[in-house]
Design a protein around this motif. Structure first.
Motif, PDB file in Angstrom:
ATOM      1  N   GLN A 171      79.593 109.164  13.409  1.00  0.00           N
ATOM      2  CA  GLN A 171      78.266 108.876  13.970  1.00  0.00           C
ATOM      3  C   GLN A 171      77.188 109.632  13.194  1.00  0.00           C
ATOM      4  O   GLN A 171      76.145 109.083  12.882  1.00  0.00           O
ATOM      5  N   HIS A 172      77.462 110.926  12.885  1.00  0.00           N
ATOM      6  CA  HIS A 172      76.516 111.730  12.095  1.00  0.00           C
ATOM      7  C   HIS A 172      76.211 111.057  10.773  1.00  0.00           C
ATOM      8  O   HIS A 172      75.053 110.897  10.392  1.00  0.00           O
ATOM      9  N   ILE A 202      71.498 105.453   7.942  1.00  0.00           N
ATOM     10  CA  ILE A 202      70.542 104.414   8.338  1.00  0.00           C
ATOM     11  C   ILE A 202      69.135 104.996   8.462  1.00  0.00           C
ATOM     12  O   ILE A 202      68.156 104.338   8.123  1.00  0.00           O
ATOM     13  N   GLU A 203      69.023 106.270   8.898  1.00  0.00           N
ATOM     14  CA  GLU A 203      67.701 106.902   8.959  1.00  0.00           C
ATOM     15  C   GLU A 203      67.115 107.018   7.553  1.00  0.00           C
ATOM     16  O   GLU A 203      65.912 106.854   7.357  1.00  0.00           O
ATOM     17  N   TYR A 223      79.513 102.894  13.913  1.00  0.00           N
ATOM     18  CA  TYR A 223      79.796 103.941  12.923  1.00  0.00           C
ATOM     19  C   TYR A 223      81.153 104.605  13.116  1.00  0.00           C
ATOM     20  O   TYR A 223      81.662 105.230  12.202  1.00  0.00           O
ATOM     21  N   GLU A 226      67.846 114.397  13.837  1.00  0.00           N
ATOM     22  CA  GLU A 226      68.895 114.429  14.854  1.00  0.00           C
ATOM     23  C   GLU A 226      68.758 115.643  15.778  1.00  0.00           C
ATOM     24  O   GLU A 226      69.287 115.656  16.860  1.00  0.00           O
ATOM     25  N   GLN A 232      82.675 111.512  16.042  1.00  0.00           N
ATOM     26  CA  GLN A 232      81.414 112.258  16.015  1.00  0.00           C
ATOM     27  C   GLN A 232      80.904 112.458  14.595  1.00  0.00           C
ATOM     28  O   GLN A 232      79.719 112.296  14.325  1.00  0.00           O
ATOM     29  N   ILE A 285      74.265 107.684  11.238  1.00  0.00           N
ATOM     30  CA  ILE A 285      72.860 107.899  11.601  1.00  0.00           C
ATOM     31  C   ILE A 285      72.087 108.448  10.409  1.00  0.00           C
ATOM     32  O   ILE A 285      70.971 108.017  10.117  1.00  0.00           O
TER      33      ILE A 285
END
Lengths: 180, 140
Positions: free
Chosen positions: B109-110, B116-117, B98, B32, B106, B113
């Motif tokens: 979202q963190h 899923i990463e 998300y 990120e 926010q 991500i």
């Protein structure tokens, strides 16, 4: 000439050289290794275009893993290319026509780096300006890949998953039942 | 493939492989903030395992990571990824939105991500290791 032009020029020249070598080589081992070098050079080219994420992927996947897997495949199948018995004119005609069609297709494309190109005016400005606020992470590439386009990335992961399923179906079973 | 590697190769790999694995984790969890992410991290992780298998022999590598385990990880990554999508739907959002995961969009979202990463990284690494194992086994 600035430094970027010199670097681009040398990288592209080396890539053309590698392609010429690739065409002339007969040993599949050497071909696999040369295509690894080609990938590494194109990774360098992506770095000069500031696409570090793409360069990273190209270096790791294209130059690294693909070369190893190709070598593995060669170990299974054989090191020498079988010489084609067909004439030379049909393949030449096919690639000439395909190449001409591709070059004709590029004529419709906007010039390289044109800020007014459709790709730069559609959703890209929103991603670039709003990513920090909406997603809150510094790497916009990651926020596009993992959040804005998360659905597409899921598709990519499933493609990789399917590849492994295919390989296991084709090769995985034979090893379990008996060794030749 | 030949499993007996020279002394220098074996000793050098002993130094390199932990560093490569650590770098893979860095790329995975730092995606990120810098270049990289699940795809690259997965491939780098797999490269370390493949290097180990090439130098010390596949059987030694499979003592740590057997094919049966790796095969489970292939599906586990995809499941984690789509599981996040299902979780967002259960919390009232759309698939892979998300924002509904946590109190603040926010942070959510963190988290989304990150998860899923991680799913991408697990699947990619497992797939690459599996293909190598299967090819190597086929050679014997």
């Amino acid at each position: 000439m600035d430094i970027a032009t010199i670097v681009n020029f040398s990288l592209l020249t080396l890539m053309i050289l590698i392609v010429v070598v690739l065409i002339r080589l007969q040993s599949l081992l050497a071909i696999a290794l040369s295509s690894g070098i080609y990938s590494l050079l194109s990774a360098g080219l992506f770095v000069t275009m500031d696409a570090v994420d793409v360069a990273f992927t190209e270096a790791a996947v294209g130059a690294g893993i693909t070369t190893v897997l190709l070598l593995g495949a060669i170990a299974v199948t054989g090191r020498k290319q079988t010489v084609s018995r067909h004439g030379r004119f049909l393949p030449l005609a096919v690639i000439t026509i395909t190449g001409a069609a591709l070059i004709y297709g590029t004529l419709d494309m906007p010039p390289f780096g044109d800020p007014g190109a459709p790709i730069h005016t559609h959703v890209a400005p929103h991603y670039l300006t709003q990513s920090a606020e909406e997603i809150g992470i510094p790497n916009v590439v990651t926020s596009v890949l993992a959040s804005y386009r998360g659905y597409d990335t899921l598709g990519e992961v499933i493609v990789i998953f399917t590849a492994a399923v295919g390989v296991l179906l084709l090769l995985g079973r034979t090893t379990g039942s008996g060794r030749k | 493939m030949d499993t007996s590697a020279g002394l220098i190769l074996r000793e050098v790999c002993k130094i390199i492989i932990p560093a490569v694995l650590l770098f893979a984790l860095y790329v995975q969890f730092h995606g990120e903030y810098g270049p990289g992410g699940g795809f690259q991290a997965g491939v780098i992780f797999a490269a370390a395992v493949i290097l180990y298998a090439l130098v010390y022999g596949r059987h030694k590598a499979q003592r740590i990571l057997p094919l049966a385990t790796v095969r489970v990880y292939i599906a586990a990554g995809v499941l984690l990824y789509s599981g996040v999508g299902v979780a967002t739907m259960l919390r009232g959002g759309t698939f892979l939105d998300y924002n509904v995961l946590l109190h603040s969009p926010q942070h959510a979202q963190h988290l989304g991500i990150f998860l899923i990463e991680l799913g991408v990284g697990i699947t990619v690494a497992a797939v690459m290791i599996t293909i190598f194992y299967v090819l190597d086994e086929f050679c014997e």
